[in-house]
Design a protein around this motif. Sequence first.
Motif, mmCIF file in Angstrom:
data_model
loop_
_atom_site.group_PDB
_atom_site.id
_atom_site.type_symbol
_atom_site.label_atom_id
_atom_site.label_comp_id
_atom_site.label_asym_id
_atom_site.label_seq_id
_atom_site.Cartn_x
_atom_site.Cartn_y
_atom_site.Cartn_z
ATOM 1 N N HIS A 9 8.997 5.063 0.957
ATOM 2 C CA HIS A 9 8.313 6.334 1.217
ATOM 3 C C HIS A 9 7.812 6.364 2.653
ATOM 4 O O HIS A 9 7.854 7.411 3.316
ATOM 5 C CB HIS A 9 7.151 6.508 0.234
ATOM 6 N N SER A 10 7.367 5.231 3.150
ATOM 7 C CA SER A 10 6.863 5.162 4.529
ATOM 8 C C SER A 10 7.949 5.548 5.536
ATOM 9 O O SER A 10 7.710 6.357 6.435
ATOM 10 C CB SER A 10 6.348 3.750 4.829
ATOM 11 N N VAL A 11 9.156 4.985 5.377
ATOM 12 C CA VAL A 11 10.219 5.302 6.349
ATOM 13 C C VAL A 11 10.786 6.691 6.126
ATOM 14 O O VAL A 11 11.407 7.266 7.041
ATOM 15 C CB VAL A 11 11.342 4.242 6.330
ATOM 16 N N GLN A 12 10.589 7.249 4.922
ATOM 17 C CA GLN A 12 10.982 8.641 4.719
ATOM 18 C C GLN A 12 10.068 9.575 5.511
ATOM 19 O O GLN A 12 10.496 10.616 6.014
ATOM 20 C CB GLN A 12 10.934 8.984 3.229
ATOM 21 N N ALA A 21 0.190 8.931 7.718
ATOM 22 C CA ALA A 21 0.694 8.952 6.345
ATOM 23 C C ALA A 21 1.670 7.804 6.109
ATOM 24 O O ALA A 21 1.642 7.156 5.054
ATOM 25 C CB ALA A 21 1.377 10.294 6.062
ATOM 26 N N ALA A 22 2.520 7.544 7.102
ATOM 27 C CA ALA A 22 3.466 6.432 6.980
ATOM 28 C C ALA A 22 2.722 5.105 6.918
ATOM 29 O O ALA A 22 3.090 4.203 6.159
ATOM 30 C CB ALA A 22 4.442 6.439 8.156
ATOM 31 N N GLN A 23 1.649 4.994 7.705
ATOM 32 C CA GLN A 23 0.859 3.768 7.721
ATOM 33 C C GLN A 23 0.163 3.546 6.385
ATOM 34 O O GLN A 23 0.076 2.414 5.889
ATOM 35 C CB GLN A 23 -0.181 3.831 8.840
ATOM 36 N N GLU A 24 -0.311 4.605 5.782
ATOM 37 C CA GLU A 24 -0.970 4.483 4.479
ATOM 38 C C GLU A 24 0.005 3.949 3.430
ATOM 39 O O GLU A 24 -0.357 3.117 2.588
ATOM 40 C CB GLU A 24 -1.529 5.839 4.056
ATOM 41 N N GLN A 48 -0.312 0.432 1.308
ATOM 42 C CA GLN A 48 -0.240 0.393 -0.149
ATOM 43 C C GLN A 48 0.904 -0.518 -0.611
ATOM 44 O O GLN A 48 0.783 -1.235 -1.611
ATOM 45 C CB GLN A 48 -0.050 1.805 -0.702
ATOM 46 N N GLY A 49 1.999 -0.493 0.139
ATOM 47 C CA GLY A 49 3.109 -1.376 -0.191
ATOM 48 C C GLY A 49 2.741 -2.831 -0.025
ATOM 49 O O GLY A 49 3.080 -3.674 -0.874
ATOM 50 N N THR A 50 2.042 -3.148 1.038
ATOM 51 C CA THR A 50 1.628 -4.518 1.287
ATOM 52 C C THR A 50 0.642 -4.994 0.220
ATOM 53 O O THR A 50 0.678 -6.147 -0.210
ATOM 54 C CB THR A 50 1.003 -4.636 2.691
ATOM 55 N N GLU A 51 -0.224 -4.097 -0.220
ATOM 56 C CA GLU A 51 -1.159 -4.444 -1.301
ATOM 57 C C GLU A 51 -0.399 -4.745 -2.591
ATOM 58 O O GLU A 51 -0.703 -5.708 -3.299
ATOM 59 C CB GLU A 51 -2.147 -3.294 -1.511
ATOM 60 N N ALA A 52 0.602 -3.917 -2.898
ATOM 61 C CA ALA A 52 1.407 -4.140 -4.099
ATOM 62 C C ALA A 52 2.191 -5.444 -3.994
ATOM 63 O O ALA A 52 2.318 -6.185 -4.970
ATOM 64 C CB ALA A 52 2.364 -2.964 -4.313
ATOM 65 N N LEU A 53 2.688 -5.729 -2.809
ATOM 66 C CA LEU A 53 3.448 -6.964 -2.602
ATOM 67 C C LEU A 53 2.556 -8.187 -2.814
ATOM 68 O O LEU A 53 2.975 -9.185 -3.421
ATOM 69 C CB LEU A 53 4.041 -6.980 -1.188
ATOM 70 N N ALA A 54 1.313 -8.101 -2.346
ATOM 71 C CA ALA A 54 0.371 -9.212 -2.523
ATOM 72 C C ALA A 54 0.078 -9.457 -3.993
ATOM 73 O O ALA A 54 -0.232 -10.588 -4.396
ATOM 74 C CB ALA A 54 -0.924 -8.918 -1.768
ATOM 75 N N GLN A 55 0.200 -8.426 -4.808
ATOM 76 C CA GLN A 55 -0.041 -8.550 -6.245
ATOM 77 C C GLN A 55 1.232 -8.927 -7.009
ATOM 78 O O GLN A 55 1.212 -9.061 -8.234
ATOM 79 C CB GLN A 55 -0.594 -7.231 -6.791
ATOM 80 N N GLY A 56 2.339 -9.086 -6.268
ATOM 81 C CA GLY A 56 3.600 -9.475 -6.896
ATOM 82 C C GLY A 56 4.361 -8.331 -7.533
ATOM 83 O O GLY A 56 5.327 -8.563 -8.270
ATOM 84 N N ASP A 57 3.958 -7.109 -7.259
ATOM 85 C CA ASP A 57 4.643 -5.944 -7.825
ATOM 86 C C ASP A 57 5.710 -5.486 -6.832
ATOM 87 O O ASP A 57 5.506 -4.566 -6.036
ATOM 88 C CB ASP A 57 3.637 -4.824 -8.100
ATOM 89 N N PHE A 58 6.883 -6.109 -6.884
ATOM 90 C CA PHE A 58 7.935 -5.826 -5.913
ATOM 91 C C PHE A 58 8.468 -4.395 -6.014
ATOM 92 O O PHE A 58 8.654 -3.736 -4.983
ATOM 93 C CB PHE A 58 9.073 -6.837 -6.060
ATOM 94 N N PRO A 59 8.758 -3.877 -7.221
ATOM 95 C CA PRO A 59 9.260 -2.494 -7.295
ATOM 96 C C PRO A 59 8.296 -1.472 -6.700
ATOM 97 O O PRO A 59 8.718 -0.554 -5.994
ATOM 98 C CB PRO A 59 9.452 -2.270 -8.800
#
Length: 224
Positions: free
Chosen positions: A48-51, A22-25, A29-40
């Motif tokens: 959420h991953s580290v939570q 679940a943390a890996q997922e 998803q965060g890395t995908e958002a980062l690649a799209q420039g969506d920092f927030p």
Amino acid sequence: MQQRSASSTTPHSSTIDPQELAAQEQLDQGTEALAQGDFPKALEHYKHSVQIKETSIGYYNIGVVQYQLRDLAGSISSFESSLAHTPAGVKPTLPDPTQPLPELSPALVILADTHTNLGAAYILTKPPQPEKALEHLQKALMINPDDGEVCYNLAAVLEATGELDEALVAYERAQKLGIQRAELNIKNISAKILGKKREEAEKAQSSGGSVSASDVGPQQGGAA
């Protein structure tokens, strides 16, 4: 600042841990958002991953996004947390000087990048903390001594703190490692060193002291 993000630095286990999965997922998803420039959105997924499960990679990615958002205090805290969660087996080893440097494992690449990023963040804080910046840049070079950019950054901090001779050595190494813009720094800092020696010689003469010609001679890589 090393801006790469990471999803994983270890091979997936044949025994699937639901929490780890679940943390890996969330990392993916965060890395995908980062690649799209969506920092927030990327930051939301990484947090959420580290939570779900605290990992060095998760905190590293949080720090990368926070740095991009100019949250320097937050990025420093996250990068320090990344270091604190680095697995015990992930540490640099002294290379054999007679052999080519071995390829770094993904985990060591992230460790080196974390130290590099902390160096950049500490020098940009107000007020700057050059001592901490030097500490982390030196650790990054211990892990990857052939990183010319880190060597150049180290030289710049050394120059800013007045360690001109050490800075010159670092700039010269950076140039040898392919950082061509270091050539101008070498010329400028060599001129600074020569000017400083001349000033010291003039002070010594005015106070009745004596100096030798070698005290004010040109330095290696002197200004053109």
